[in-house]
Design an enzyme around this catalytic site. Structure first.
Site, PDB file in Angstrom:
ATOM      1  N   THR A   1      32.497  44.451  37.485  1.00 33.10           N
ATOM      2  CA  THR A   1      33.311  44.635  36.289  1.00 33.10           C
ATOM      3  C   THR A   1      32.981  43.537  35.286  1.00 33.10           C
ATOM      4  OG1 THR A   1      35.061  45.771  37.466  1.00 33.10           O
ATOM      5  CG2 THR A   1      35.713  44.536  35.497  1.00 33.10           C
TER       6      THR A   1
ATOM      7  N   HIS B   1      34.467  54.012  44.996  1.00 34.93           N
ATOM      8  CA  HIS B   1      34.967  52.669  45.277  1.00 34.93           C
ATOM      9  C   HIS B   1      36.072  52.766  46.333  1.00 34.93           C
ATOM     10  CE1 HIS B   1      35.931  48.578  45.055  1.00 34.93           C
ATOM     11  NE2 HIS B   1      35.956  48.377  43.759  1.00 34.93           N
TER      12      HIS B   1
ATOM     13  N   ASN C   1      37.956  46.791  48.616  1.00 37.96           N
ATOM     14  CA  ASN C   1      38.638  45.747  47.843  1.00 37.96           C
ATOM     15  C   ASN C   1      40.073  46.053  47.422  1.00 37.96           C
ATOM     16  OD1 ASN C   1      36.120  44.739  48.204  1.00 37.96           O
ATOM     17  ND2 ASN C   1      35.510  44.749  46.057  1.00 37.96           N
TER      18      ASN C   1
ATOM     19  N   TYR D   1      41.634  48.845  46.487  1.00 37.54           N
ATOM     20  CA  TYR D   1      41.953  49.884  45.493  1.00 37.54           C
ATOM     21  C   TYR D   1      42.365  51.184  46.188  1.00 37.54           C
ATOM     22  CZ  TYR D   1      40.204  46.311  42.463  1.00 37.54           C
ATOM     23  OH  TYR D   1      40.043  45.104  41.829  1.00 37.54           O
TER      24      TYR D   1
ATOM     25  N   ASN E   1      43.424  41.457  46.487  1.00 34.47           N
ATOM     26  CA  ASN E   1      44.388  42.504  46.110  1.00 34.47           C
ATOM     27  C   ASN E   1      45.428  42.797  47.200  1.00 34.47           C
ATOM     28  OD1 ASN E   1      43.388  42.881  43.516  1.00 34.47           O
ATOM     29  ND2 ASN E   1      41.761  44.245  44.254  1.00 34.47           N
TER      30      ASN E   1
HETATM   31  C1  LIG Z   1      32.375  39.426  37.915  1.00 33.62           C
HETATM   32  C2  LIG Z   1      32.530  40.268  39.150  1.00 33.62           C
HETATM   33  C3  LIG Z   1      33.031  41.555  39.037  1.00 33.62           C
HETATM   34  C4  LIG Z   1      33.133  42.382  40.161  1.00 33.62           C
HETATM   35  N1  LIG Z   1      33.551  43.683  40.009  1.00 33.62           N
HETATM   36  C5  LIG Z   1      33.473  44.541  41.043  1.00 33.62           C
HETATM   37  C6  LIG Z   1      33.682  45.943  40.847  1.00 33.62           C
HETATM   38  O1  LIG Z   1      33.932  46.432  39.736  1.00 33.62           O
HETATM   39  N2  LIG Z   1      33.581  46.741  41.946  1.00 33.62           N
HETATM   40  C7  LIG Z   1      33.308  46.253  43.197  1.00 33.62           C
HETATM   41  O2  LIG Z   1      33.239  47.027  44.157  1.00 33.62           O
HETATM   42  N3  LIG Z   1      33.076  44.930  43.402  1.00 33.62           N
HETATM   43  C8  LIG Z   1      33.124  44.081  42.359  1.00 33.62           C
HETATM   44  N4  LIG Z   1      32.793  42.753  42.545  1.00 33.62           N
HETATM   45  C9  LIG Z   1      32.335  42.286  43.882  1.00 33.62           C
HETATM   46  C10 LIG Z   1      30.793  42.301  43.958  1.00 33.62           C
HETATM   47  O3  LIG Z   1      30.303  43.638  43.942  1.00 33.62           O
HETATM   48  C11 LIG Z   1      30.273  41.611  45.241  1.00 33.62           C
HETATM   49  O4  LIG Z   1      30.807  42.267  46.364  1.00 33.62           O
HETATM   50  C12 LIG Z   1      30.623  40.124  45.281  1.00 33.62           C
HETATM   51  O5  LIG Z   1      30.324  39.504  44.045  1.00 33.62           O
HETATM   52  C13 LIG Z   1      29.893  39.391  46.417  1.00 33.62           C
HETATM   53  O6  LIG Z   1      28.487  39.457  46.226  1.00 33.62           O
HETATM   54  P1  LIG Z   1      27.639  38.164  45.678  1.00 33.62           P
HETATM   55  O7  LIG Z   1      27.977  37.023  46.596  1.00 33.62           O
HETATM   56  O8  LIG Z   1      26.216  38.584  45.754  1.00 33.62           O
HETATM   57  O9  LIG Z   1      28.118  37.895  44.266  1.00 33.62           O
HETATM   58  C14 LIG Z   1      32.738  41.899  41.437  1.00 33.62           C
HETATM   59  C15 LIG Z   1      32.260  40.584  41.542  1.00 33.62           C
HETATM   60  C16 LIG Z   1      32.133  39.780  40.422  1.00 33.62           C
HETATM   61  C17 LIG Z   1      31.551  38.391  40.561  1.00 33.62           C
END
Ligand SMILES: Cc1cc2nc3c(=O)[nH]c(=O)nc-3n(C[C@H](O)[C@H](O)[C@H](O)COP(=O)(O)O)c2cc1C
Length: 367
Positions: free
Chosen positions: A28, A183, A186, A188, A245
């Site tokens: 997001t 989705h 997390n 939702y 959440n």
């Molecule tokens: C800015 C941001 C926004 C995120 N938005 C979503 C989202 O819209 N949907 C989702 O399933 N996960 C979302 N996540 C989780 C990421 O998909 C991912 O699972 C998480 O960042 C861990 O991976 P990483 O360590 O490679 O960043 C978001 C994470 C970040 C940092």
């Protein structure tokens, strides 16, 4: 095939050819045009910069006005939004990329200030999340606010939400997306049905594991009927911790995930994407069971580096790794891995909202 390069080699993702196993995680970014929550030319630039990912999974995209829980998140339920997403998919396809829309219903992680007037958040049961969402305060200023108590969906309303996902898939198809990702992670709506902590229903959607999984599978079936199961993936987060959440998914998380895997395998969907959270150990035994029960692609995400990603793929239990924050700040992440180049750190102050700063201005490697 040289095993040490598997991360960067093409492979078959369902009926598609992914250029590599370095996927872009859904994130997001809250930069849609207002009013109307519409993806823009800037959104298209952002995603097209990252088109070298084996698969881009977009930010969570609400499937209806009532599915939204956060300010400024781009939806997929109006003609203008669909046209905005067409800009995005065209730009990604021009660069040879593959892109999935993450179809999203937040359920109880919502606040009335971002919902249609008079419409409460909805959930399997009327249990308020001890969590905050990014919406508007009483003065109309954007910020973190407490989630509202949700209305417990009736069976008719559940059917209507399933239809909203199907309509989202129809629009995703029309907008040129290759796949959709549901989705289911997390905390939702889909996960709210899966977890016994948020689902206290006594009808056919609550109680047993099969009942709690019913909503997820109905959404999968409805979306598959529209675009074909080979274009459908789902994100799950077994053992999703309470700080995410207000989810309490500790009991039966493995069991329900494996039940789903078996059911999803019968349906021949493209992939299962596991969102892994820090502090949780995802055992080899669990991964072996998941692999044996599911016939499609398995993706994991959460804190991976090039090295741990390669090691994980080398186990043969996981097919691709999604990277979140590293893809925010390294638009050419696969190329950086190929060259062993240093990575740029992501600056969290630019994660949500705003403009090009912290969004499209991260540097590429010099040519
Ligand atoms: C800015 C941001 C926004 C995120 N938005 C979503 C989202 O819209 N949907 C989702 O399933 N996960 C979302 N996540 C989780 C990421 O998909 C991912 O699972 C998480 O960042 C861990 O991976 P990483 O360590 O490679 O960043 C978001 C994470 C970040 C940092």
């Amino acid at each position: 095939m040289s095993h040490s390069h598997a991360l960067l080699q093409p492979f078959n993702l369902s009926s598609f050819k992914a250029n590599n196993r370095v996927f872009m995680a859904p994130m997001t970014r809250a930069r849609s045009a207002q009013p109307g929550d519409i993806p823009t030319a800037l959104t298209a630039e952002y995603y097209s910069q990252r088109a070298s990912a084996g698969l881009i999974i977009t930010e969570g995209v609400p499937v209806s006005a009532g599915a939204k829980g956060y300010a400024f998140t781009p939806g997929i339920f109006t003609d203008a939004q669909e046209a905005g997403w067409k800009l995005v998919t065209d730009a990604v396809h021009t660069k040879g990329g593959l892109i999935a829309a993450q179809l999203w219903h937040v359920g109880r992680i919502a606040h009335h200030s971002v919902l249609p007037a008079g419409q409460p958040p909805v959930a399997p049961s009327a249990i308020r999340a001890q969590a905050k969402t990014f919406a508007f305060d009483a003065q109309g200023n954007p910020g973190m606010v407490d989630c509202d108590e949700p209305h417990a969906l009736t069976e008719e309303e559940i059917a209507a939400v399933v239809t909203e996902f199907a309509q989202g898939a129809r629009r995703a198809d029309a907008a040129g997306f290759d796949l959709v990702e549901l989705h289911g992670a997390n905390g939702y709506l889909i996960e709210q049905f899966l977890s016994a902590s948020t689902n206290k229903r006594t009808d056919s959607y609550g109680g047993s594991i099969a009942n709690r999984a019913r909503f997820a599978l109905e959404v999968v079936d409805a979306v598959s009927a529209v675009i074909g199961p080979q274009r459908v993936g789902i994100r799950l987060s077994p053992w999703c911790p309470p700080f995410v959440n207000d989810m309490d998914f500790s009991s039966e998380a493995g069991e329900i995930t494996l039940y789903l895997a078996e059911e999803l395998s019968k349906r021949n969907i493209a992939y299962i994407h596991i969102a892994e959270w820090p502090g949780v150990t995802y055992t080899t035994e669990f991964r072996q069971q998941l692999r044996s029960k599911f016939n499609g692609t398995i993706i994991v995400c959460g804190g991976y580096t090039q090295e741990t990603a390669q090691q994980t793929i080398d186990t043969g239990l996981i097919d691709a790794i999604a990277f979140g924050k590293p893809f925010i700040s390294n638009p050419d992440l696969p190329e950086r891995f190929a060259q062993g180049a240093a990575l740029t750190e992501a600056d969290p102050s630019g994660f949500y909202g705003g403009d090009a700063k912290g969004y499209t201005d991260y540097p590429f490697l010099k040519a």
